[in-house]
Every structure is written in structure tokens, then in C-alpha cells.
Design an enzyme around this catalytic site. Structure first.
Site, PDB file in Angstrom:
ATOM      1  N   GLY A  13       0.758  -1.191   0.013  1.00  0.00           N
ATOM      2  CA  GLY A  13       0.078  -0.122  -0.038  1.00  0.00           C
ATOM      3  C   GLY A  13       0.837   1.213  -0.194  1.00  0.00           C
ATOM      4  O   GLY A  13       0.636   2.139   0.726  1.00  0.00           O
ATOM      5  N   TYR A 156     -12.726  -3.349  12.117  1.00  0.00           N
ATOM      6  CA  TYR A 156     -11.587  -2.716  11.691  1.00  0.00           C
ATOM      7  C   TYR A 156     -10.812  -2.776  13.173  1.00  0.00           C
ATOM      8  O   TYR A 156      -9.549  -3.094  12.986  1.00  0.00           O
ATOM      9  CB  TYR A 156     -11.620  -1.109  11.612  1.00  0.00           C
ATOM     10  CG  TYR A 156     -10.583  -0.453  11.342  1.00  0.00           C
ATOM     11  CD1 TYR A 156      -9.680  -0.539  10.122  1.00  0.00           C
ATOM     12  CD2 TYR A 156      -9.659   0.432  12.299  1.00  0.00           C
ATOM     13  CE1 TYR A 156      -8.462   0.252   9.788  1.00  0.00           C
ATOM     14  CE2 TYR A 156      -8.711   1.142  12.153  1.00  0.00           C
ATOM     15  CZ  TYR A 156      -8.027   1.096  10.726  1.00  0.00           C
ATOM     16  OH  TYR A 156      -6.844   1.914  10.789  1.00  0.00           O
TER      17      TYR A 156
HETATM   18  P1  NAP Z   1      -4.972   5.272   2.563  1.00  0.00           P
HETATM   19  O1  NAP Z   1      -4.786   6.432   2.456  1.00  0.00           O
HETATM   20  O2  NAP Z   1      -6.544   4.786   2.473  1.00  0.00           O
HETATM   21  O3  NAP Z   1      -3.963   3.954   1.708  1.00  0.00           O
HETATM   22  C1  NAP Z   1      -4.277   2.842   1.655  1.00  0.00           C
HETATM   23  C2  NAP Z   1      -2.953   2.160   0.899  1.00  0.00           C
HETATM   24  O4  NAP Z   1      -3.390   0.759   0.997  1.00  0.00           O
HETATM   25  C3  NAP Z   1      -3.318   2.509  -0.736  1.00  0.00           C
HETATM   26  O5  NAP Z   1      -1.733   2.558  -1.073  1.00  0.00           O
HETATM   27  C4  NAP Z   1      -4.176   1.467  -1.203  1.00  0.00           C
HETATM   28  O6  NAP Z   1      -3.836   0.862  -2.649  1.00  0.00           O
HETATM   29  C5  NAP Z   1      -3.492   0.149  -0.308  1.00  0.00           C
HETATM   30  N1  NAP Z   1      -4.340  -1.069  -0.401  1.00  0.00           N
HETATM   31  C6  NAP Z   1      -5.646  -1.085   0.235  1.00  0.00           C
HETATM   32  N2  NAP Z   1      -6.084  -2.167   0.063  1.00  0.00           N
HETATM   33  C7  NAP Z   1      -4.987  -2.977  -0.667  1.00  0.00           C
HETATM   34  C8  NAP Z   1      -4.795  -4.432  -1.108  1.00  0.00           C
HETATM   35  N3  NAP Z   1      -6.199  -5.258  -0.850  1.00  0.00           N
HETATM   36  N4  NAP Z   1      -3.949  -4.747  -1.526  1.00  0.00           N
HETATM   37  C9  NAP Z   1      -2.877  -3.727  -1.695  1.00  0.00           C
HETATM   38  N5  NAP Z   1      -2.952  -2.422  -1.282  1.00  0.00           N
HETATM   39  C10 NAP Z   1      -4.020  -2.017  -0.793  1.00  0.00           C
HETATM   40  O7  NAP Z   1      -4.725   4.675   4.157  1.00  0.00           O
HETATM   41  P2  NAP Z   1      -3.664   5.044   5.343  1.00  0.00           P
HETATM   42  O8  NAP Z   1      -4.383   6.085   5.933  1.00  0.00           O
HETATM   43  O9  NAP Z   1      -2.416   5.406   4.642  1.00  0.00           O
HETATM   44  O10 NAP Z   1      -3.444   3.711   6.134  1.00  0.00           O
HETATM   45  C11 NAP Z   1      -2.261   2.964   5.896  1.00  0.00           C
HETATM   46  C12 NAP Z   1      -2.412   1.950   7.169  1.00  0.00           C
HETATM   47  O11 NAP Z   1      -2.160   2.634   8.302  1.00  0.00           O
HETATM   48  C13 NAP Z   1      -3.647   0.945   7.128  1.00  0.00           C
HETATM   49  O12 NAP Z   1      -3.225  -0.242   7.451  1.00  0.00           O
HETATM   50  C14 NAP Z   1      -4.574   1.658   8.131  1.00  0.00           C
HETATM   51  O13 NAP Z   1      -5.184   1.025   8.651  1.00  0.00           O
HETATM   52  C15 NAP Z   1      -3.418   2.162   9.157  1.00  0.00           C
HETATM   53  N6  NAP Z   1      -3.802   3.252  10.039  1.00  0.00           N
HETATM   54  C16 NAP Z   1      -4.238   4.480   9.473  1.00  0.00           C
HETATM   55  C17 NAP Z   1      -4.530   5.535  10.193  1.00  0.00           C
HETATM   56  C18 NAP Z   1      -4.924   6.856   9.729  1.00  0.00           C
HETATM   57  O14 NAP Z   1      -5.227   7.780  10.591  1.00  0.00           O
HETATM   58  N7  NAP Z   1      -4.803   7.364   8.620  1.00  0.00           N
HETATM   59  C19 NAP Z   1      -4.629   5.461  11.728  1.00  0.00           C
HETATM   60  C20 NAP Z   1      -4.177   4.062  12.166  1.00  0.00           C
HETATM   61  C21 NAP Z   1      -3.588   2.679  11.394  1.00  0.00           C
HETATM   62  P3  NAP Z   1      -4.635   1.805  -3.737  1.00  0.00           P
HETATM   63  O15 NAP Z   1      -3.886   3.113  -3.566  1.00  0.00           O
HETATM   64  O16 NAP Z   1      -4.226   1.174  -5.098  1.00  0.00           O
HETATM   65  O17 NAP Z   1      -6.046   1.850  -3.193  1.00  0.00           O
END
Ligand code: NAP
Length: 248
Positions: A13, A156
Site C-alpha cells: 500500500g 477494523y
Molecule cells: P489510505 O490513504 O487509504 O491508503 C491505503 C493504501 O493501501 C493505498 O496505497 C491502497 O492502494 C492500499 N491498499 C488497500 N487495500 C489493498 C489491498 N488489498 N492490496 C494492496 N494494497 C491495498 O490509508 P492510510 O491512512 O495511509 O493507512 C495505511 C495503514 O495505516 C492502514 O493499514 C491503516 O489501517 C493504518 N492506519 C491508518 C490511520 C490513519 O489515521 N490514517 C490510523 C491508524 C492506522 P490503492 O491506492 O491502489 O487503493
């Protein structure tokens, strides 16, 4: 001082948000970057160019993190292209928020496959080359919600709590091979995943965050850099909260 000179990092991701932030931070510190995406083809190609311009080798792979076979193919392709995998960041994830009474079995399964099974899928694959190299750092993205729970996020939260148990078990299992496994538990970080939090005013959220702001992707990337580098050689099986003090 560059902390990851000539290391190879595989980041799931990487096309957006936290994964992209980690890729850029690791490249700034000299790591060659293999990253995955699911549908953001254009963003992935743009990131490849940006990383290459930083003087490191970079390649984006379209690979569904939820698919075990795809993880097998991915690890083999990265080994062929890069020769080794020193660091694995299991970052890909989704949220499908819904109150439990309305949460469908399909939503539950989708979240578990993308967030929790994905971590098993790729860790299973990178263990072998890391064991052969007698070194490695695996970093799994959990969440403050996996530590504390949150109304409307039972699936989640369960997936992110599962990552913590998995991380500690893997750390215990392969620590003797000099492979470390840690988790990061971010709070609210400004990405596409959390953009909805700003609807209706961000201030009400700031009251719950002692540092009084949302986190930036760079805040998480700095924690990942620490866990990936030799700065944390004696740190394993831990959950590092990057949440502005929210999880206290
Ligand atoms: P995001 O902006 O929604 O980006 C998600 C990324 O994961 C994108 O690159 C997406 O690819 C990729 N992805 C999703 N499903 C996938 C799959 N099945 N196979 C391969 N790639 C996949 O999310 P984020 O906020 O950066 O979060 C990243 C991680 O941190 C996640 O695990 C999330 O749960 C965790 N997290 C985030 C937060 C927050 O506040 N943002 C807080 C706690 C934890 P595409 O671009 O191709 O869709």
C-alpha cells in the site's frame, strides 16, 4: 546520516497516505524501495519516478495484499528484481465503518482479509529470505483503535488488535534468527482514510488528542524508520503508538 543505505524495503500500500510517506522517508535514508498498490496505477507510477529521482532503485507492483497466492508471487518477484528483502512493512489496509447491528458478514470478511490476513500472507513469504540472511525487520501497521476499540469500528478494531497478537507471536517465534517484528499504532493521521473526520469540524477531535492536532504521514514514517534501522536492533515484539498521546 543515512540509516538504511543499500537496504531493500518492501512496503504494501505504498501508492498513497502512510505507505507513500514511509517509502519517501526510507528512500531519503538510502533504501531501495519495492512497494505495492491495488488500483492507484497512476499514483504508483508517479511515486516510482519520484523515488528514482532520489537516487534509489524503486518499483511498484500491482498486488492484492488480501490474496495469499499474490503475496507468494510478489515476494518472488521482489527477490528476483532486488536480490533480497531486508525490511517488510505491512501497511495496506482499509476501513469499512459501520455500527455492529448493521455490519454485514461481507464487510467483516473484507476488512479481515485486507487488514489481518494480508499481514499473515506477506510475513509468511518474507520470513524465508530473512531467515537465510539471518536478519530482518518486519513492521506491521496496527492502530490506536486496535488498542482502545472505537464505536462503529468493531471489524477494523478486531483486525488491528489481531495484528498486535500476530506481531508479538512472530517476534517470539523468529527472534532467535535475528528477525525483529514490531507494530506501529497510529492515531488519527491525515490521509484519504481519515478525511471524513474533518466533516463537522476537526476541533472536537483535537480535544481527545493531548498534542492537539492530527498526525502527519511523516510522523508515522519517522517511527517506521526507527523500527527499520539499526537504531532499534534490540527492540522486538513492541507496539509503538504514534497518536499524539491519545492512547494514554
Ligand atoms: P489510505 O490513504 O487509504 O491508503 C491505503 C493504501 O493501501 C493505498 O496505497 C491502497 O492502494 C492500499 N491498499 C488497500 N487495500 C489493498 C489491498 N488489498 N492490496 C494492496 N494494497 C491495498 O490509508 P492510510 O491512512 O495511509 O493507512 C495505511 C495503514 O495505516 C492502514 O493499514 C491503516 O489501517 C493504518 N492506519 C491508518 C490511520 C490513519 O489515521 N490514517 C490510523 C491508524 C492506522 P490503492 O491506492 O491502489 O487503493
Amino acid at each position: 546520516m543515512k540509516l538504511l543505505e543499500n537496504k531493500v524495503a518492501l512496503i504494501t500500500g505504498g501508492s498513497r497516505g502512510i505507505g507513500e510517506g514511509i517509502a519517501l522517508k526510507f528512500a531519503e535514508h538510502g533504501a531501495n524501495i519495492a512497494f505495492t498498490y491495488l488500483s492507484s496505477e497512476e499514483k504508483a507510477r508517479a511515486l516510482e519516478v519520484r523515488l528514482s529521482e532520489m537516487g534509489v532503485k524503486a518499483k511498484g507492483y500491482k498486488s492484492d495484499a488480501a490474496d495469499f497466492k499474490a503475496a507468494e508471487t510478489l515476494a518472488a518477484d521482489v527477490m528476483k528484481d532486488f536480490g533480497t528483502i531486508d525490511i517488510c512493512v505491512n501497511n495496506a489496509g482499509i476501513s469499512r465503518d459501520n455500527l455492529l447491528l448493521r455490519l454485514t458478514p461481507e464487510q467483516w470478511d473484507e476488512v479481515m482479509q485486507a487488514n489481518l490476513k494480508s499481514v499473515y500472507n506477506l510475513t509468511r513469504q518474507v520470513m524465508r529470505p530473512m531467515m537465510k540472511a539471518k536478519s530482518g525487520s518486519i513492521i506491521n501497521l496496527s492502530s490506536v483503535v486496535g488498542v482502545k476499540g472505537n464505536a462503529g469500528q468493531s471489524a477494523y478494531a478486531a483486525s488491528k488488535a489481531g495484528i498486535i497478537g500476530f506481531t508479538k507471536s512472530v517476534a517470539a517465534e523468529i527472534g532467535s534468527r535475528n528477525i525483529r517484528c514490531n507494530a506501529i499504532a497510529p492515531g488519527f493521521i491525515e490521509t484519504d482514510m481519515t478525511h471524513y473526520l474533518k466533516d463537522g469540524g476537526a476541533e472536537k477531535w483535537f480535544e481527545k488528542i493531548p498534542l492537539g492536532r492530527f498526525g502527519k504521514t511523516e510522523d508515522v514514517a519517522n517511527a517506521a524508520l526507527f523500527l527499520a534501522s539499526d537504531m532499534s536492533l534490540y527492540v522486538s515484539g513492541q507496539v509503538l503508538s504514534v497518536c499524539g498521546g491519545m492512547s494514554m
